[in-house]
Design an enzyme around this catalytic site. Structure first.
Site, short mmCIF file in Angstrom:
data_model
loop_
_atom_site.label_atom_id
_atom_site.label_comp_id
_atom_site.label_asym_id
_atom_site.label_seq_id
_atom_site.Cartn_x
_atom_site.Cartn_y
_atom_site.Cartn_z
N HIS A 139 2.08 23.19 0.66
CA HIS A 139 2.05 21.94 -0.10
C HIS A 139 2.46 20.84 0.87
CE1 HIS A 139 1.76 19.95 -3.96
NE2 HIS A 139 2.92 19.36 -3.78
N LYS A 192 -2.93 14.01 -8.41
CA LYS A 192 -2.17 13.12 -7.51
C LYS A 192 -2.42 13.61 -6.10
CE LYS A 192 2.86 12.76 -6.80
NZ LYS A 192 4.10 12.27 -7.44
N LYS A 205 -1.26 13.45 -2.11
CA LYS A 205 -0.13 13.09 -1.27
C LYS A 205 -0.69 12.63 0.07
CE LYS A 205 3.60 14.11 -2.61
NZ LYS A 205 4.52 13.41 -3.55
N ASP A 243 0.29 9.23 -3.82
CA ASP A 243 1.72 9.08 -3.53
C ASP A 243 1.88 9.02 -2.02
OD1 ASP A 243 4.43 9.03 -3.49
OD2 ASP A 243 4.75 10.96 -4.51
N GLU A 296 1.71 5.20 -5.82
CA GLU A 296 3.13 5.57 -5.95
C GLU A 296 3.88 5.34 -4.64
OE1 GLU A 296 3.58 9.44 -7.71
OE2 GLU A 296 5.64 9.67 -7.01
N ASP A 341 9.02 5.24 -7.16
CA ASP A 341 9.55 6.61 -7.30
C ASP A 341 10.90 6.67 -6.57
OD1 ASP A 341 10.16 9.24 -7.59
OD2 ASP A 341 8.51 10.04 -6.41
N LYS A 376 13.08 10.95 -12.84
CA LYS A 376 13.33 12.36 -12.50
C LYS A 376 14.79 12.66 -12.79
CE LYS A 376 9.94 12.40 -8.75
NZ LYS A 376 9.69 12.45 -7.30
N GLU A 404 4.27 15.04 -14.29
CA GLU A 404 3.78 15.90 -13.21
C GLU A 404 4.63 17.18 -13.19
OE1 GLU A 404 4.37 13.49 -9.68
OE2 GLU A 404 6.55 13.66 -9.82
C1 MUC Z 1 7.12 13.07 -5.29
O1 MUC Z 1 7.43 12.30 -4.41
O2 MUC Z 1 6.65 12.57 -6.27
C2 MUC Z 1 5.97 15.31 -7.05
C3 MUC Z 1 4.79 16.00 -7.07
C4 MUC Z 1 4.60 16.52 -5.80
O3 MUC Z 1 3.65 17.17 -5.40
O4 MUC Z 1 5.63 16.17 -5.02
C5 MUC Z 1 6.60 15.53 -5.81
C6 MUC Z 1 7.41 14.53 -5.14
MG MG Z 2 6.66 10.50 -5.52
#
Ligand code: MUC
Ligand code: MG
Length: 374
Positions: free
Chosen positions: A23, A168, A170, A199, A225, A250, A274, A328
């Site tokens: 991941h 989402k 990254k 994000d 994000e 976030d 969170k 999420e």
């Molecule tokens: C984040 O920064 O949001 C949330 C989903 C994911 O894949 O990583 C997290 C962290």
């Molecule tokens: Mg995030």
């Protein structure tokens, strides 16, 4: 039943579970997830479970799994042993006075206290928090294999089995041009009906953000994000004002105090809540209240916790009036195994809130022992 049973033990374990695939985030690539699990037992024999989990060692947050265990063993547990277990507010207040910061460790403790109290009273954790408004919460999936074609294949499969309809991505570990091309390719391959969010995990400076969010916005991306460093509150406000596409805070919005400061300057049109960042479920509700009072959207975030932390989050998020951006809470699905015998139910792109008392979970003691760090 004894009126106010005292807490007799606080046991903390570190567990390591493998992920189903690497991941890849801007700050780390996860091959496994480490969970700090706290079990609090009282003299009435009731046990509550809580989870404190971060991402990528110390690359994401200020607390490490090993540090959380030490904080709880050394500083929090002595404050709890011998205390009456039913008054969660009073216990958390005592901890807050004596232990500064360490919100991840505190979130696990509050979860365990609420789980136990719910079991004791025969009500769910969301009922303890005043009751759920939504029993089914939208849940997205993060595409983070690090490869565009693999991500598209993964998304198409998850859409076909109706597990997710929002993804989402990254980004932030590559050159922005390469990252944005990856996002646009996925958006094109999945089509207009599939919501795509990105994000950046603070990886861009404000100028880079201004340049590349424009391209993302022009290509129909739905949400941006945390594009810039979490301390740049004013920059977040400027980007929120400048773009039509919603910008979500976030890392910037951890505590209710952060939420208040950001809401005042509209630093973000959405807040990711969170329970790890807020230090528990009650504080998560405070952040939500500030967002709701400021007409800022809400999103139920994760630190990729396992089932205990994800279900605790779900109980808290289910009490929000308007979870306009869904959640999420897919953490357990990223792991190859689970330490509960009754995993979360994901159906029709939603997760269903457990209905049994407390968190509503049964721990699999054998699996727990197997994954526990020796
Ligand atoms: C984040 O920064 O949001 C949330 C989903 C994911 O894949 O990583 C997290 C962290
Ligand atoms: Mg995030």
């Amino acid at each position: 039943m004894k009126k106010n049973p005292k807490i007799i033990s606080v046991e903390v374990s570190i567990l390591d579970l493998p992920t189903i695939r690497p991941h890849k985030l801007s700050m780390a690539t996860m091959m496994n997830q480490t969970m700090v699990i706290t079990r609090i037992t009282s003299e009435d024999g009731i046990t509550g479970w809580g989870e404190s989990t971060t991402i990528g060692g110390m690359t994401y947050g200020p607390e490490s799994p090993e540090g959380m265990k030490l904080t709880i063993d050394q500083y929090i547990a002595p404050l709890l042993i011998g205390q009456e277990s039913c008054n969660v507010n009073a216990l958390m207040h005592k901890i807050e006075k004596n232990v500064k910061g360490n919100t991840f460790a505190k979130a696990g403790i509050e979860t365990a206290l609420l789980d136990a109290q719910g079991k004791r009273l025969g009500v769910t954790v969301s009922e303890l928090l005043g009751g759920s408004i939504n029993n089914k919460l939208g849940v997205l999936w993060t595409l983070a294999s690090g490869n565009t074609d693999k991500d598209i294949e993964e998304a198409k499969h998850l859409i076909s089995i109706k597990r997710h309809d929002t993804f989402k991505l990254k980004i932030g570990s590559n050159e922005p041009k390469k990252d944005v091309a990856h996002v646009v390719a996925i958006k094109k391959a999945l089509g207009e009906d599939i919501r795509i969010t990105v994000d950046i995990n603070q990886a861009w400076d404000e100028y880079t953000a201004k340049t590349w969010i424009k391209v993302l916005q022009d290509n129909g991306i739905d949400l941006i994000e945390q594009p810039i460093i979490k301390t740049n509150f004013d920059g977040l406000a400027r980007l929120t004002e400048y773009f039509h596409v919603p910008v979500m805070a976030d890392e910037a919005v951890a505590t209710p105090e952060d939420a208040m400061k950001l809401a005042k300057i509209r630093g973000g049109s959405v807040f990711a809540v969170k329970i790890m960042k807020t230090g528990g479920l009650y504080n998560a509700k405070k952040v939500a209240a500030i967002a709701e009072a400021s007409d800022i959207g809400l999103y139920g975030g994760t630190m990729l916790e396992g089932t205990i932390g994800s279900v605790a989050s779900a109980h808290a998020f289910s009490t929000f009036n308007n979870l306009s951006w869904g959640t999420e809470l897919f953490g357990p699905l990223l792991l190859t195994d689970d330490i509960v015998t009754n995993p979360m139910t994901f159906r029709d792109c939603k997760l269903e809130l457990p209905t049994k008392p407390g968190l509503g979970l049964e721990i699999d003691e054998d699996k727990f022992k197997f994954y526990k760090r020796k």
